[in-house]
Design an enzyme around this catalytic site. Structure first.
Site, mmCIF file in Angstrom:
data_model
loop_
_atom_site.group_PDB
_atom_site.id
_atom_site.type_symbol
_atom_site.label_atom_id
_atom_site.label_comp_id
_atom_site.label_asym_id
_atom_site.label_seq_id
_atom_site.Cartn_x
_atom_site.Cartn_y
_atom_site.Cartn_z
ATOM 1 N N TYR A 1 0.809 -1.216 0.000
ATOM 2 C CA TYR A 1 0.000 0.000 0.000
ATOM 3 C C TYR A 1 0.847 1.271 0.000
ATOM 4 O O TYR A 1 0.503 2.247 -0.670
ATOM 5 C CB TYR A 1 -0.959 0.004 1.193
ATOM 6 N N SER B 1 -8.631 -9.070 -2.998
ATOM 7 C CA SER B 1 -7.785 -9.743 -2.007
ATOM 8 C C SER B 1 -8.290 -9.542 -0.583
ATOM 9 O O SER B 1 -8.450 -10.516 0.173
ATOM 10 C CB SER B 1 -6.342 -9.237 -2.116
ATOM 11 N N GLU B 2 -8.521 -8.289 -0.191
ATOM 12 C CA GLU B 2 -8.958 -8.026 1.182
ATOM 13 C C GLU B 2 -10.365 -8.558 1.436
ATOM 14 O O GLU B 2 -10.661 -9.050 2.530
ATOM 15 C CB GLU B 2 -8.904 -6.525 1.484
ATOM 16 N N ALA B 3 -11.226 -8.492 0.437
ATOM 17 C CA ALA B 3 -12.578 -9.047 0.591
ATOM 18 C C ALA B 3 -12.531 -10.556 0.756
ATOM 19 O O ALA B 3 -13.359 -11.134 1.470
ATOM 20 C CB ALA B 3 -13.441 -8.667 -0.607
#
EC number: 3.2.2.22
Length: 282
Positions: free
Chosen positions: A132, A182-184
């Site tokens: 990030y 990815s985060e979901a």
């Protein structure tokens, strides 16, 4: 926008049969919150075929080689433009994507990724990595807390990646795709927030962001807890939606029940020593 509390979790996990020799696909054309959830759950299933569970949470693979190291996900926007994103099956990192006859690799993608992915087409190495910090800098020094998410933003991100527009649009697109794919896949709360924004947009709240930042620590402590009667060796600090600090100390927390994938760690039985078997999280 409907506000979802930090401890909101989806209790029901729906597994779906996924053929192992095909990509995972998601098209925004005609998509609904339900079809998005099906896509995310299919991805989780594909990533954890044959892997163990810890406290009923699937654990990602600890290693893989060659093409087996990567899961391809094809995304199509409202305009019918498609990109194929390559995910590392060990940590769900985005490492590269294909648009037409060109594949774009993040600066920190492995040599193995470059050697085995998207053979026979032009490969371009991007000047920024996939974490990030690097993406936010390349996106014009904008924090992901200020980048809107939702179906329309996913569509725009796919379009910018498809056309590979110059400037800050592609790194910003990576930030959108990483969080909504990815985060979901890692967190049911993030899956739920995205699924609610079919025709609307939202900015990530402090709870949403703190889960992303703490996935590695949560994965570690949940696996350590197997040797400690469900208790963590160290508390994991998170944030509520209102940005109040909160601490997770054991596997009975609703936060733990909202985790959908664990990063693999090898725990030394009888000690609290843990060896990470993959890269640190985003």
């Amino acid at each position: 926008m409907r506000s979802i509390g930090f401890y909101s979790v989806l209790a029901l996990y729906v597994g779906a049969h996924v053929t192992e020799d095909v990509d995972i696909n998601f098209s925004l054309i005609g998509a609904t919150g339900a079809t998005y959830k099906t896509f995310i759950r299919n991805l989780r299933t594909k990533l954890t075929v044959g892997t163990p569970r810890v406290y009923d949470i699937p654990v990602l693979r600890n290693a893989a080689a060659g093409l087996a190291r990567f899961q391809l996900v094809t995304l199509t926007n409202y305009n019918g433009e498609s990109v194929t994103v390559a995910l590392d099956v060990v940590n769900v990192y985005v490492v590269a994507y294909r648009a037409g006859n060109t594949a774009y690799f993040l600066a920190d993608a492995s040599t193995e990724a470059n050697n085995v992915l998207f053979a026979g087409i032009n490969h371009v190495r991007l000047p920024y990595g996939g974490n990030y910090d690097g993406l936010e800098t390349a996106a014009g020094r904008i924090s992901r807390e200020n980048i809107e998410l939702g179906f329309s933003e996913i569509s725009s991100a796919i379009g910018n990646m498809f056309r590979h527009n110059p400037g800050t649009s592609v790194p910003r697109a990576f930030i959108v795709i990483i969080q909504t794919v990815s985060e979901a896949a890692r967190f049911k709360y993030i899956e739920q927030r995205v699924s609610e924004n079919v025709g609307t947009k939202f900015k990530p709240d402090p709870a949403f962001l703190s889960l992303q930042n703490a996935w590695g620590s949560l994965s570690e402590q949940i696996q350590i807890a197997q040797t400690r009667g469900g208790e963590f060796a160290r508390p994991v600090e998170l944030r509520t939606v209102s940005n109040t600090p909160t601490f997770v100390t054991n596997v009975n927390s609703p936060v733990v029940k909202g985790i959908a994938l664990l990063l693999y760690f090898r725990v030394n039985v009888g000690t609290d020593n843990v060896f990470a078997m993959s890269l640190s999280t985003y």
